[in-house]
Design a protein around this motif. Structure first.
Motif, PDB file in Angstrom:
ATOM      1  N   ARG A   1       0.625  -1.149   0.017  1.00 19.76           N
ATOM      2  CA  ARG A   1       0.042   0.113   0.023  1.00 19.76           C
ATOM      3  C   ARG A   1       0.896   1.173   0.051  1.00 19.76           C
ATOM      4  NH1 ARG A   1      -3.703  -1.463  -2.562  1.00 19.76           N
ATOM      5  NH2 ARG A   1      -4.344   0.786  -2.403  1.00 19.76           N
ATOM      6  N   ARG A   2       0.356   2.200  -0.636  1.00 21.15           N
ATOM      7  CA  ARG A   2       0.912   3.795  -0.778  1.00 21.15           C
ATOM      8  C   ARG A   2       1.302   4.111   0.510  1.00 21.15           C
ATOM      9  NH1 ARG A   2      -0.556   8.621  -2.585  1.00 21.15           N
ATOM     10  NH2 ARG A   2      -2.785   7.739  -2.881  1.00 21.15           N
ATOM     11  N   VAL A   3       2.414   4.695   1.169  1.00 22.12           N
ATOM     12  CA  VAL A   3       2.507   5.508   2.122  1.00 22.12           C
ATOM     13  C   VAL A   3       2.359   6.974   2.103  1.00 22.12           C
ATOM     14  CG1 VAL A   3       4.416   5.789   4.129  1.00 22.12           C
ATOM     15  CG2 VAL A   3       4.434   3.435   2.790  1.00 22.12           C
ATOM     16  N   LEU A   4       1.606   7.383   2.816  1.00 21.24           N
ATOM     17  CA  LEU A   4       1.371   9.075   2.849  1.00 21.24           C
ATOM     18  C   LEU A   4       2.358   9.880   3.933  1.00 21.24           C
ATOM     19  CD1 LEU A   4      -2.604   8.852   2.605  1.00 21.24           C
ATOM     20  CD2 LEU A   4      -0.982   8.963   0.657  1.00 21.24           C
ATOM     21  N   ASN A   5       2.556   9.081   4.960  1.00 20.75           N
ATOM     22  CA  ASN A   5       3.172  10.025   6.025  1.00 20.75           C
ATOM     23  C   ASN A   5       3.699   8.682   7.118  1.00 20.75           C
ATOM     24  OD1 ASN A   5       2.480  11.401   8.955  1.00 20.75           O
ATOM     25  ND2 ASN A   5       3.927  12.630   7.480  1.00 20.75           N
ATOM     26  N   ILE A   6       4.755   8.956   7.678  1.00 26.93           N
ATOM     27  CA  ILE A   6       5.320   8.368   8.670  1.00 26.93           C
ATOM     28  C   ILE A   6       5.829   9.153   9.988  1.00 26.93           C
ATOM     29  CG2 ILE A   6       7.412   6.685   9.449  1.00 26.93           C
ATOM     30  CD1 ILE A   6       7.340   5.937   6.477  1.00 26.93           C
ATOM     31  N   SER A   7       5.227   9.020  11.072  1.00 25.39           N
ATOM     32  CA  SER A   7       5.426   9.552  12.170  1.00 25.39           C
ATOM     33  C   SER A   7       6.045   9.192  13.267  1.00 25.39           C
ATOM     34  CB  SER A   7       4.237  10.197  12.854  1.00 25.39           C
ATOM     35  OG  SER A   7       4.319  10.754  14.177  1.00 25.39           O
TER      36      SER A   7
ATOM     37  N   GLY B   1       4.619   6.972  16.455  1.00 28.35           N
ATOM     38  CA  GLY B   1       4.033   5.464  16.450  1.00 28.35           C
ATOM     39  C   GLY B   1       2.975   5.482  15.205  1.00 28.35           C
ATOM     40  N   GLU B   2       2.809   6.444  14.411  1.00 28.65           N
ATOM     41  CA  GLU B   2       1.700   6.370  13.404  1.00 28.65           C
ATOM     42  C   GLU B   2       2.202   6.261  11.860  1.00 28.65           C
ATOM     43  OE1 GLU B   2      -1.993   8.842  16.053  1.00 28.65           O
ATOM     44  OE2 GLU B   2      -0.850   9.798  14.187  1.00 28.65           O
ATOM     45  N   LEU B   3       1.382   5.607  11.374  1.00 24.59           N
ATOM     46  CA  LEU B   3       1.719   5.195   9.803  1.00 24.59           C
ATOM     47  C   LEU B   3       0.565   5.602   9.150  1.00 24.59           C
ATOM     48  CD1 LEU B   3       3.931   4.294   7.529  1.00 24.59           C
ATOM     49  CD2 LEU B   3       3.139   1.861   8.172  1.00 24.59           C
ATOM     50  N   ARG B   4       0.634   6.529   8.083  1.00 21.79           N
ATOM     51  CA  ARG B   4      -0.569   6.804   7.057  1.00 21.79           C
ATOM     52  C   ARG B   4      -0.352   6.076   5.915  1.00 21.79           C
ATOM     53  NH1 ARG B   4      -0.290  10.852  10.666  1.00 21.79           N
ATOM     54  NH2 ARG B   4      -1.973  11.437  11.732  1.00 21.79           N
ATOM     55  N   VAL B   5      -1.272   5.264   5.430  1.00 24.14           N
ATOM     56  CA  VAL B   5      -1.323   4.437   4.181  1.00 24.14           C
ATOM     57  C   VAL B   5      -2.625   4.900   3.552  1.00 24.14           C
ATOM     58  CG1 VAL B   5       0.367   2.610   4.745  1.00 24.14           C
ATOM     59  CG2 VAL B   5      -2.086   2.453   5.088  1.00 24.14           C
ATOM     60  N   ALA B   6      -2.592   4.973   2.063  1.00 19.38           N
ATOM     61  CA  ALA B   6      -3.723   4.803   1.149  1.00 19.38           C
ATOM     62  C   ALA B   6      -4.471   3.521   1.034  1.00 19.38           C
ATOM     63  CB  ALA B   6      -3.357   5.706  -0.271  1.00 19.38           C
ATOM     64  N   TRP B   7      -5.716   3.687   1.170  1.00 21.27           N
ATOM     65  CA  TRP B   7      -6.619   2.330   1.085  1.00 21.27           C
ATOM     66  C   TRP B   7      -7.756   2.534   0.299  1.00 21.27           C
ATOM     67  CZ3 TRP B   7      -3.577  -0.936   3.854  1.00 21.27           C
ATOM     68  CH2 TRP B   7      -3.673  -2.299   3.670  1.00 21.27           C
ATOM     69  N   PRO B   8      -7.989   1.825  -0.636  1.00 21.41           N
ATOM     70  CA  PRO B   8      -8.954   1.852  -1.627  1.00 21.41           C
ATOM     71  C   PRO B   8     -10.563   1.531  -1.012  1.00 21.41           C
ATOM     72  CG  PRO B   8      -8.193  -0.441  -1.969  1.00 21.41           C
ATOM     73  CD  PRO B   8      -7.353   0.460  -0.721  1.00 21.41           C
ATOM     74  N   VAL B   9     -11.648   1.840  -1.702  1.00 24.65           N
ATOM     75  CA  VAL B   9     -12.980   1.791  -1.390  1.00 24.65           C
ATOM     76  C   VAL B   9     -13.536   0.556  -1.879  1.00 24.65           C
ATOM     77  CG1 VAL B   9     -15.260   2.860  -1.680  1.00 24.65           C
ATOM     78  CG2 VAL B   9     -13.285   4.472  -1.601  1.00 24.65           C
ATOM     79  N   ALA B  10     -14.498   0.066  -0.857  1.00 26.46           N
ATOM     80  CA  ALA B  10     -15.068  -1.347  -1.116  1.00 26.46           C
ATOM     81  C   ALA B  10     -16.619  -0.789  -1.902  1.00 26.46           C
ATOM     82  CB  ALA B  10     -15.564  -2.018   0.073  1.00 26.46           C
ATOM     83  N   SER B  11     -16.869  -1.404  -2.776  1.00 25.34           N
ATOM     84  CA  SER B  11     -18.089  -0.874  -3.518  1.00 25.34           C
ATOM     85  C   SER B  11     -19.190  -1.886  -4.019  1.00 25.34           C
ATOM     86  CB  SER B  11     -17.736  -0.334  -4.877  1.00 25.34           C
ATOM     87  OG  SER B  11     -17.147  -1.283  -5.720  1.00 25.34           O
ATOM     88  N   ASN B  12     -20.369  -1.646  -3.930  1.00 27.33           N
ATOM     89  CA  ASN B  12     -21.518  -2.532  -4.284  1.00 27.33           C
ATOM     90  C   ASN B  12     -22.383  -1.959  -5.123  1.00 27.33           C
ATOM     91  OD1 ASN B  12     -23.275  -4.749  -4.451  1.00 27.33           O
ATOM     92  ND2 ASN B  12     -24.220  -3.950  -2.428  1.00 27.33           N
ATOM     93  N   CYS B  13     -22.353  -2.232  -6.597  1.00 33.73           N
ATOM     94  CA  CYS B  13     -23.320  -1.440  -7.425  1.00 33.73           C
ATOM     95  C   CYS B  13     -24.380  -2.457  -7.945  1.00 33.73           C
ATOM     96  CB  CYS B  13     -22.420  -0.880  -8.796  1.00 33.73           C
ATOM     97  SG  CYS B  13     -21.109   0.194  -8.178  1.00 33.73           S
TER      98      CYS B  13
END
Length: 766
Positions: A83-89, A92-104
């Motif tokens: 997963r793509r990393v957005l920010n590392i603190s 003790g925090e690590l921000r990553v980008a996560w996709p959306v679950a969909s139901n059409c």
């Protein structure tokens, strides 16, 4: 006004100087990249193995094509999840980008696409306090299933409803109309989360124009506001906050091993990230800042006494009434009271009471969770009670089948578990595939025998006894103890028993080559028994019975000697089995009175009429087996003429009439006629009606062994001349006096066999 602007300019200059000084502080080891694209990569994270603390903190810095131009840019990805990393603190925090679950879905409810999402973070768990689950859509149920580090499961979700288009207000909090949100269970280290969007109604025609899809996603608190276009298309990634720590030790445990202790900086200290989290974090001491994870990483803060943080909470601020002000360096935030939501500022979303729909939804979900919890609790309680009942039933069977008596006898005899193992019912159920009928290898009056494979890969025979009489418990236990102590090479070894079932189970060694009965009477048997093998089987069986009658510590009468109870191993060595009907004879008695038990055709007629069981009853049954080996005929066969149906009577009458060679098995290949006559004579004496006229099993065993030894000498001496063999045989005294034989049997009464030197070995246990 000029003074005000000059003060602001001075503050900006001081802040710039401060940031210039702190920016020079290293965040990674020398020669290690500190940036990947626009993201800072501080140690213990790193873009190579040498630049990171270990593989857990490895960041892949990949080149990806830019969506706005033809150029490429470096983008950091977390190696463990891709997963793509957005920010590392370093907090003790690590921000990553996560996709959306969909139901059409279409207007007619046919699903077009259903894409759930899963987050598995073994090393970096999802932060339960920094994220929320949000569902977007009309008539949509956003649900997530979470698992913590201890294996506990959690389920939650929220429902969105749509009425009219004007009810959906953009840039408002998710209150349930077009958008809803739910918190993640606090106080748990969540290592796995599955989230998905589901439809809650079967007919979507009324809301299809408002949005043909439902979406669910995890997002960091405060990072999403509903936009009307999101109801039609929401294909983006949202920031999710993960927690990270060093290892899984406490600070006290980590400090004991200096080489692996991560707080390397001189001015650093160790602290725990939270009560539920494993591992620890490092931070610089007060007055220092930087990276505490490598040497000299914490540098003193030099403000030149010019820059001081202003505590806005102590002065006038724009927090609304009822909100709590929290100061932090350079800014502050306002927290709304319980039951309200918003950013708490006058120039922001202020604090508003949570909507009635959301409160009703929370109540409904709480009731549902309570009902599910009650149902699961009831199922668990039922399972526990059923297991307790099963344990009590096993204890009842164990005592009923003499388990306590067996334990006392084992202690009394100094027995060990190796001598007589008490198996559990689970072990034997698994060994026989729950006593599958396909594993049945034999059935008899005393029970059914199953083939099984134990956990140590030993193949065994498991006999399911038919004993269900409390008066037979003590004799049964005594037999188990005695048989477990018999160490005779021609007795099937008793390995142990199981007493926690309704009827006892006995576990024997597995003998692979079938029974003597099968080899004599089954026409499909490819292997025919030669005379040499038959004579050896007779000698070995007689030796076992002689041992049981006279050499065992307490005499044992087998009581069910027959060809089906004589097994053959891979070398065609005889193994006597099935002692379920056996009886122990007290040392001060020569006979015991019992209910008549045995197999028709082999049953001693004197025992049948008097119920007096003696050792001679086994002698009679053995005589029938010996007649079977000689004639190849069944002990009892209703296909033969009435006078010939009983083999014992038929054999004795044939001997009287001198017709021995008319009834011998045609497949016997023995050229020495005299030896056949001598074995037939032994069988005839064993089959006498009066028990006192029968020989003992010891005499029978010695006689057969004498014949076998002489036969083996002849077979091994390249066929000695008949005259020499005659001299060997005639030169020794007879073990069984043949003058007592029935007259006119066609047997030379002056012929004797066996020698004292041949019979030097004592018939007994090996």
């Amino acid at each position: 006004m000029a003074v005000k602007y000059s003060k602001q300019l001075l503050l900006i200059v001081v802040v710039a100087v401060f940031h210039t000084k702190t920016a020079t502080q290293p965040m990674s080891h020398p020669n290690c990249p500190t940036m990947c694209g626009s993201v800072t990569i501080p140690f213990p994270f790193g873009t190579t193995k040498d630049c990171s603390l270990d593989n857990t903190f490895l960041i892949n810095c990949n080149k990806t094509s830019s969506t706005t131009s033809n150029s490429t840019a470096q983008v950091p990805f977390l190696q463990k999840t891709k997963r793509r990393v957005l920010n590392i603190s370093l907090d003790g925090e690590l921000r990553v980008a996560w996709p959306v679950a969909s139901n059409c879905y279409t207007e007619k409810v046919a699903l077009v696409d259903q894409i759930p999402q899963e987050i598995i973070m073994t090393y970096f768990p999802i932060s339960p306090t920094r994220n929320k689950l949000i569902a977007v859509g009309c008539d949509t149920f956003g649900v997530f299933f979470a698992m913590d580090s201890g294996g506990e499961n959690y389920t939650s979700g929220c429902v969105t409803l749509c009425g009219r288009r004007d009810e959906i207000v953009a840039n408002e909090s998710c209150s349930g109309t077009g958008c809803c949100e739910v918190s993640i269970p606090h106080g748990h280290v969540l290592t796995r989360v599955v989230y998905a969007s589901q439809s809650i109604f079967s007919n979507h025609s009324s809301v299809h124009n408002l949005g043909p899809c439902g979406y669910a996603f995890l997002v960091e608190n405060g990072n999403y506001r509903l936009e009307y276009k999101d109801l039609f298309k929401l294909e983006k990634e949202f920031p999710v906050v993960l927690d990270w720590t060093i290892g899984n030790k406490t600070c006290e445990q980590a400090k004991k091993d200096i080489s692996s202790y991560a707080c390397k900086a001189d001015k650093s200290t160790c602290y725990h990230a939270g009560t539920k989290k494993l591992g620890y974090l490092c931070k610089c001491l007060e007055g220092y800042q930087g990276n505490p994870y490598f040497n000299h990483g914490c540098q003193e803060i030099k403000t030149d006494k010019l820059f001081l943080d202003i505590d806005e909470c102590m002065k006038s601020n724009d927090c609304v009434k009822g909100a709590t002000c929290h100061n932090f360096p350079g800014s502050y935030r306002c927290k709304c009271p319980t039951g309200y939501e918003g950013n708490g500022k006058n120039n922001g979303t202020r604090c508003s009471l949570k909507s009635r729909k959301e409160l009703m939804l929370i109540i409904a979900l709480s009731v549902c969770v309570s009902v599910v919890g009650l149902l699961m609790g009831s199922i668990y309680a039922y399972w526990v009670l059923k297991k307790i009942k099963l344990i009590k039933l096993k204890e009842q069977f164990f005592q009923q089948n003499g388990g306590l008596l067996l334990q006392q006898q084992l202690v009394k005899h100094g027995g060990s578990v190796e001598a007589t193992k008490v198996f559990t019912s689970e072990e034997l159920n698994k060994a026989t595939n729950n006593f599958d009928e396909e594993n049945i290898i034999g059935q008899g009056g005393q029970g059914t025998v199953y083939k099984g494979v134990l956990q140590d890969n030993r193949t065994v025979a498991i006999k399911k006894s038919k004993i269900n009489d409390s008066s037979q418990v003590e004799p049964f236990i005594n037999e188990v103890i005695l048989l477990s102590q018999i160490n005779h090479r021609n007795v099937v070894k008793l390995l142990g028993c199981c007493l926690e079932t309704e009827v006892p189970l006995l576990v024997y060694e597995f003998v692979s080559n079938g029974t003597v009965y099968e080899h004599l009477h089954d026409l499909n048997q490819p292997l025919k028994l030669t005379w040499k093998i038959r004579l050896r089987i007779a000698k070995e069986t007689a030796g076992v019975l002689a041992y049981l009658h006279s050499a065992a510590s307490t005499p044992i009468i087998h009581r069910d000697v027959k060809s089906t109870n004589i097994l053959l191993d891979e070398n065609l060595t005889a193994k006597v089995s099935d002692f379920g009907a056996s009886r122990i004879v007290p040392l001060d008695k020569s006979q015991i009175t019992t209910l008549v038990h045995g197999t028709m055709g082999y049953l001693d007629p004197e025992y049948f009429h008097t119920s007096q069981l003696t050792e001679k009853s086994d002698v009679y049954s053995f005589g029938v087996v010996l007649a079977e080996l000689l004639t190849g005929k069944k002990a009892l066969c209703f296909d033969r003429p009435e006078v010939d149906r009983n083999l014992a009577l038929y054999f004795v009458s044939s001997m009287k009439e001198g017709l021995l060679f008319h009834i011998l098995d045609k497949s016997i290949d023995e050229p020495n006629v005299e030896h056949l006559k001598e074995v037939a004579l032994i069988a005839e004496r064993c089959l006498r009606v009066k028990s006192e006229e029968r020989p003992t099993m010891k005499e029978v065993a010695m006689g057969l062994e004498g014949i076998l030894v002489i036969e083996e000498q002849c077979w091994g001496s390249d066929n000695l001349p008949s005259e020499e063999t005659e001299n060997v045989l005639n030169g020794a005294p007879s073990v069984i006096n043949v003058e007592d034989s029935v007259g006119g049997s066609g047997i030379n009464s002056s012929y004797s066999y066996g020698t004292n030197q041949i019979l030097m070995s004592v018939i007994g246990g090996r």
